[in-house]
Design an enzyme around this catalytic site. Structure first.
Site, PDB file in Angstrom:
ATOM      1  N   VAL A 138       2.462   3.349  -3.304  1.00  0.00           N
ATOM      2  CA  VAL A 138       2.097   4.473  -4.390  1.00  0.00           C
ATOM      3  C   VAL A 138       1.179   5.420  -3.448  1.00  0.00           C
ATOM      4  O   VAL A 138       0.338   4.964  -2.767  1.00  0.00           O
ATOM      5  CB  VAL A 138       1.154   3.765  -5.396  1.00  0.00           C
ATOM      6  N   LYS A 186       5.143   4.228 -10.389  1.00  0.00           N
ATOM      7  CA  LYS A 186       3.801   4.137 -10.010  1.00  0.00           C
ATOM      8  C   LYS A 186       2.890   3.813 -10.948  1.00  0.00           C
ATOM      9  O   LYS A 186       1.666   3.311 -10.553  1.00  0.00           O
ATOM     10  CB  LYS A 186       3.504   5.335  -9.087  1.00  0.00           C
ATOM     11  N   ASP A 203      10.166   8.301 -10.892  1.00  0.00           N
ATOM     12  CA  ASP A 203       9.356   7.877  -9.895  1.00  0.00           C
ATOM     13  C   ASP A 203       7.786   7.705 -10.251  1.00  0.00           C
ATOM     14  O   ASP A 203       7.118   6.690  -9.986  1.00  0.00           O
ATOM     15  CB  ASP A 203       9.386   8.932  -8.805  1.00  0.00           C
ATOM     16  N   GLU A 255       0.674  -1.202  -0.003  1.00  0.00           N
ATOM     17  CA  GLU A 255       0.005   0.132  -0.077  1.00  0.00           C
ATOM     18  C   GLU A 255       0.589   1.151  -0.158  1.00  0.00           C
ATOM     19  O   GLU A 255       0.571   2.109  -0.423  1.00  0.00           O
ATOM     20  CB  GLU A 255      -0.973   0.128   1.212  1.00  0.00           C
TER      21      GLU A 255
END
Lengths: 445, 445
Positions: B133, B206, B202, B130
């Protein structure tokens, strides 16, 4: 081709949500089976009238008027008939037979929740209710699972689309409450009898459910303080706008330290309140819902989306259905509803909040001092004062005093009991013609 | 007093997140045990340097430099060291020994996710992520569970706080990209080497994780199209503002029908795009994150909150820890990561989107017709045109042509391949001095 074990799903009710559940279940059955690890076989749909019109086609052979018989032998029962009875009896029958139950019935949960959760726990069945609060917005599962390692401080929810639509129309289109309600009815945002919405009963049920879940404490509906929006005036909304606020009907569940005893407890309440226009909740327009959560570690979170609608609510029901199916595949008991914290539930007068009070006062020297004294006598600290001189309304003209002044006073945080005592004292004061508006202010300063 | 079975928790890494996990775990241990049905015993914290400074105190006896030994015998391993190795080896060691693993390591998941999920499935262990992201915002569980009965159409996420802070400063304070980056570094929103953030790496990690989860399809990081924000100019941001848009770096995961073949596939991409100021994502300021989901039944949803920070991320880790503990209490396998849909992953040129293109053109009759012809030749339909006459920049003055015009053209939806071909044709056209700006427009019209 994988052969899945089939789970027997019984649906009670085929209204706007139920009909969409049937449609999506039949349409996406294969996909749902892949995700669940089990086939979801709809064995029947219990209705009152076999020939009533539906918002989506339901195969005739699935319809039945015999709910009790349908529940027998079902692995999962989906209750979408609403109301207290016979919904409560059906759910108890299903749970006692070991079936998992999915419901969107907020009234029932807020009234008989503990009885239902107890029945589920007795037999190791699960009761799912993601659709009961804010329809399609995932909020029950995030609270129960994602934030299980955190401590919730406060939840503020716009959880009633009808009232948010009305208040938004007043704010954005300058409509009166009556006019906005008429618009809401015309566009289908309000029911023929809008009482449950505009008097805050619907929001109060959701506040009870959110507070119970967030604070691991049973919060019965009769402990939820409730004010609806019927007393909100366009003047209040417009004055709020000028001051950088917007009026929203908020369902609030809060961890509160009782100012009288120092004991930690829970407050659950519903009322129209001012929130700053820069607050994320202020961006929630029309019939949309949002739930804003302040947690100790996670900080501020907001969940936004459709809070009503047949197909939107059906999405939440189907999510629960997949969860229930996965649990059947995995075996073992699920997560029991926890009320282990069992905090005391505090009445509204123990809440700490802020007020914005509008007063019509006589226009003479010393009025502000007199008013300020009344505040300080009740331990309420004033944060802001705005004074404007204006002709009095005819009803307030006394003798030759034709002019009055308007005072808008914002307070710092204070105990609700002290704030309401202050308002009573103001109303009785000789320098105050009338207390024009009292609204609480929510959201961090 | 209930006696709980104790679960042995091993923590790898004691950086800003790890130290907060230790603090909260020790502080709220009893509460977490009640909610989990099991005690969570922190058996050790593996670090590289026993004497490094920490953001929260960790009891000395818990620290060790021997991660492998710590993992042996742990029921749950929490990996917070980041990077690919040795994190990958540690996680594989833990999973192979049957321990559940919790990680916040987006780079590792985006790169070696399938290997890790496969290892977990082999032994019936679970991998929770969890925190990988949008930190504290519950998004993995809502996607995996709450929306499991729905069909996701598109996810648009502001999932990188650094770039959102920078773009927000450009928008609200009128700072240049360089200036805003300097501000971000000064205030701790950007790292000393900001490459991973501002070049979109980054966000791309995600996007890969979100797309994999939403579409039940393995989306490797090298299939994610990526543009960072380094080419975004203040001129673009200000022109966007005037036109009612805001520039945001969006991570997009979308169900797309390949315009060439008609085959349904997945697109995962990251780029700065224009979104309307009325869109809920436009209200996400500063370093905040938000994930906007368009689902077939649920409609539009948005999840908003802190996307970074030690204690905020720790909240997500602890939520996973409670989930893992509950699973140990319940027994049986959890939900396996599903890639059963296995859709093709489409390259960027198969995406359907809209463009806003700014052109510096010669100021003479027939220019608009010439430009419009180039669009129609590439099957791109123009939605809006704004033309203004302005003195040309010195570099663009050719002979005695001192005046030029600026054309801002908004397109209807078109295939990305056609749009980029149009831009190439425009750049080569005799009536176009230069293509000043090309930005995609996202969000429903």
């Amino acid at each position: 081709m994988i052969e899945y074990r089939n789970l027997r799903v019984a649906l009670l009710g085929a209204g706007s949500v139920g009909a969409q559940v049937v449609k999506l279940l039949l349409q996406h059955g294969d996909e749902l089976a892949q995700r669940s690890g089990a086939g979801l076989e709809l064995v029947g749909v219990a209705v009152r009238d076999l020939d009533a019109p539906r918002t989506a086609d339901i195969p005739k052979h699935l319809l039945t008027t015999n709910a009790e018989e349908l529940i027998l032998g079902a692995d999962i029962v989906v209750e979408l008939i609403g109301g207290l009875e016979p919904a409560r009896s059906y759910i108890l029958q299903a749970l006692n037979s070991g079936a998992d139950v999915i419901t969107a019935n907020k009234a029932l949960l807020a009234t008989h929740g503990p009885e239902l959760f107890e029945a589920a726990e007795q037999v190791g069945a699960q009761l799912y209710y993601e659709a009961a609060v804010a329809a399609a917005i995932p909020i029950i599962r995030p609270l129960r699972d994602s934030l299980a390692g955190d401590r919730i401080q406060r939840i503020m929810g716009i959880v009633n689309g009808t009232t948010n639509f009305i208040l938004d129309r007043m704010d954005t289109a300058g409509e009166s409450l009556e006019h906005a309600l008429a618009t809401a009815t015309e566009l289908g945002y309000a029911e023929a009898d809008p009482t449950a919405d505009i008097e805050g009963y619907d929001a109060a049920q959701k506040a009870a459910i959110l507070a119970s879940l967030a604070f691991h404490t049973t919060v019965p509906i009769d402990k939820v303080y409730r004010e609806g929006i019927t007393a909100v005036t366009l003047d209040q909304v417009e004055a709020a706008k000028k001051a950088g606020y917007v009026v929203k009907l908020l369902a609030i569940a809060e961890r509160v330290t009782d100012p009288a005893t120092g004991v930690e407890g829970v407050s659950a309440r519903v009322y129209p309140a001012l929130i700053a226009r820069t607050h994320p909740l202020a961006t929630v327009h029309g019939g949309k819902n949002a739930v804003f959560i302040e947690a100790e570690a996670a900080g501020d979170l907001m969940f936004y989306g459709a809070g009503a609608g047949g197909v939107e609510t059906a999405s939440a029901v189907l999510g629960d259905l997949v969860s229930a199916a996965r649990r059947h595949v995995i075996g073992g008991p699920g997560v029991a509803e926890s009320n282990n914290a069992n905090l005391p539930i505090l009445p509204i007068d123990r809440v700490i909040t802020r007020y914005q009070i509008t007063l019509s006062v006589v226009d003479q020297p010393g009025v502000l001092a007199a008013v300020a004294t009344l505040f300080s006598e009740h331990d309420v600290s004033i944060e802001t004062v705005q004074q404007s001189v204006a002709p009095l309304a005819p009803a307030e003209r006394a003798g030759d005093t034709e002019l009055g002044a308007t005072l808008v006073i914002g307070t710092h945080q204070a105990a609700e009991a002290d704030l309401s005592a202050t308002v009573l004292a103001l109303a009785a004061s000789a320098v105050v013609h009338s207390v024009t508006s009292v609204l609480r202010v929510e959201g961090n300063e």
